[in-house]
Design a protein around this motif. Structure first.
Motif, PDB file in Angstrom:
ATOM      1  N   MET A   1       0.827  -1.196   0.000  1.00  0.00           N
ATOM      2  CA  MET A   1       0.000   0.000   0.000  1.00  0.00           C
ATOM      3  C   MET A   1       0.869   1.255   0.000  1.00  0.00           C
ATOM      4  O   MET A   1       0.440   2.313  -0.437  1.00  0.00           O
ATOM      5  CB  MET A   1      -0.926  -0.009   1.203  1.00  0.00           C
ATOM      6  CG  MET A   1      -2.048   1.031   1.132  1.00  0.00           C
ATOM      7  SD  MET A   1      -3.146   0.976   2.557  1.00  0.00           S
ATOM      8  CE  MET A   1      -2.075   1.597   3.838  1.00  0.00           C
ATOM      9  N   THR A 128      -7.427  -5.169   3.491  1.00  0.00           N
ATOM     10  CA  THR A 128      -6.288  -6.067   3.298  1.00  0.00           C
ATOM     11  C   THR A 128      -5.952  -6.819   4.577  1.00  0.00           C
ATOM     12  O   THR A 128      -5.722  -8.035   4.567  1.00  0.00           O
ATOM     13  CB  THR A 128      -5.070  -5.265   2.823  1.00  0.00           C
ATOM     14  OG1 THR A 128      -5.393  -4.569   1.614  1.00  0.00           O
ATOM     15  CG2 THR A 128      -3.891  -6.179   2.559  1.00  0.00           C
ATOM     16  N   ARG A 132      -6.237 -10.929   5.164  1.00  0.00           N
ATOM     17  CA  ARG A 132      -5.095 -11.754   5.559  1.00  0.00           C
ATOM     18  C   ARG A 132      -5.412 -12.614   6.777  1.00  0.00           C
ATOM     19  O   ARG A 132      -4.838 -13.697   6.945  1.00  0.00           O
ATOM     20  CB  ARG A 132      -3.893 -10.861   5.848  1.00  0.00           C
ATOM     21  CG  ARG A 132      -3.256 -10.260   4.589  1.00  0.00           C
ATOM     22  CD  ARG A 132      -2.170  -9.278   4.960  1.00  0.00           C
ATOM     23  NE  ARG A 132      -1.506  -8.744   3.766  1.00  0.00           N
ATOM     24  CZ  ARG A 132      -0.637  -7.733   3.786  1.00  0.00           C
ATOM     25  NH1 ARG A 132      -0.333  -7.147   4.936  1.00  0.00           N
ATOM     26  NH2 ARG A 132      -0.085  -7.308   2.662  1.00  0.00           N
TER      27      ARG A 132
END
Length: 388
Positions: A1, A128, A132
């Protein structure tokens, strides 16, 4: 990112700095365009007469002088020189101040762009991080992004919806595996028990015959179960071939093949079929119709009826029989689900019929549904895209 944040910072900062440069250039052009003439107009009336080589200055007020005085050649040269120097000094000061302002503005723009990029990408970081952490043990977790409506909020909500579907699919697969293991273990246990009981001592011939019939019946049920599982797996994979299939003709063939069973069960089958064609797999469509009609026959009572209708909307099969709980209707199309508890009676089936119907319908781009009839029985409807 971080790389995306750097790219957004470069983009936002570059646009802001470019806007500042263009603004500074525009101001410089506009100021320099009329600066010298403005300075000349202001300087000429203030030049002393001694500097002009004139014997005396006109005896007029300065305001009238600026409007009526005649500029001599010597006076113009001096005024020109003074105005040029003043204009150059003003432009130099303007460039200096503008350059310093642009440098400060550029630094602030980059810092602001970095902050804006981080704020814009913060929801992406949340998505994200949550993705994960997801595994088979915590599929119940959701992003539940707390943000104003926008593209990223819509993305997070879409991700949550996808997790809902995945959780339901995983749960269905787990139930399917558990039920399949149970259904496959049952006939094996029956076979083993029959063999152990029947062959423990020297059995009489009639007992051997009973054991043989029991083992054959159990083997037949196991074979039907395995064939149903394979058919369900094939239909879940989608269509491997497509051709034009007459749904009315398929229905007529299936009902004719089940006529003997209907007579044996004392059930009347009423068929009303209009010419309808669909693009699909003829074998799977044959299983779809067969499972619906056979299910309506077997879950019926003597003297009952089965009504089969084929039209542009698809296929509808309604039957008489036991009262069905409306709350159980959505579960009937799941594997190994039955409207009534299993009795292990001959010809009962493994509970895969309607789940195969639903899978075949989905493979053909259709849908399936059912409603409980007020007097008992079920009405199942299959909608399929038809050919023109």
């Amino acid at each position: 990112m971080n790389s995306e944040r750097a790219r957004l910072t470069a983009l936002y900062g570059g646009l802001l700095v470019l806007a500042g440069v263009l603004l500074m250039g525009l101001v410089y052009v506009l100021v320099s365009d009329g600066l010298y003439s403005s300075v000349m107009t202001a300087v000429v009336p203030t030049v002393p007469a001694s500097e002009l080589g004139l014997s005396a200055a006109p005896a007029l007020p300065s305001s009238d002088w600026a409007q009526t005085a005649v500029i001599e050649p010597g006076q113009y040269a001096v005024a020109r020189k003074v105005s040029t120097a003043a204009g150059d000094a003003a432009l130099h000061q303007l460039l200096t101040v503008s350059g310093i302002s642009l440098a400060v503005y550029s630094a602030l723009s980059v810092a602001l762009a970095w902050w804006m990029a981080g704020r814009v990408l913060r929801p992406v970081g949340v998505i994200t991080a949550r993705a994960r952490r997801l595994s088979g043990s915590n599929l119940h977790e959701r992003i539940a992004l707390d943000a104003p409506p926008g593209e990223l909020k819509e993305l997070a909500d879409t991700f949550d919806g996808m997790l809902d579907r995945i959780e339901q699919l995983v749960a269905a697969r787990q139930r399917f595996a558990a039920n399949a293991a149970h259904e496959l273990r049952t006939p094996l246990a029956v076979q083993r028990a029959a063999a152990e009981i029947g062959l423990a001592d020297d059995p009489p011939p009639e007992k051997v015959a009973w054991i043989r019939d029991k083992l054959i019946d159990t083997a037949d049920n196991s074979e039907q179960l395995i064939e149903g599982l394979l058919l369900l797996a094939v239909s879940d994979e989608g269509l491997r071939r497509r051709e034009r299939v007459g749904l009315d003709a398929t229905t007529a063939t299936v009902t004719e093949a089940l006529a003997a069973e209907a007579k044996e069960r004392a059930v009347t089958v009423d068929v009303e079929a209009r010419p309808v064609s669909v693009q699909g797999d003829p074998v799977l469509l044959d299983h779809l119709v067969h499972n619906l009609v056979a299910n309506a026959l077997r879950h019926n009572h003597p003297g009952g009826t089965v009504r089969v209708r084929v039209g542009p909307g698809g296929l509808e099969v309604a039957n008489t029989g036991p009262v069905v709980d409306p709350a159980a209707l959505p579960l009937l199309f799941e594997p190994f689900r039955r409207a009534q508890a299993r009795r292990h009676a001959p010809g009962e089936g493994a509970g895969l019929g309607l789940s195969i119907v639903a899978s075949v319908a989905r493979a053909h781009g259709g849908d399936v549904g059912a409603t409980a009839n007020p007097g008992g029985g079920l009405t199942a409807r299959v909608t399929l895209p038809t050919c023109a």
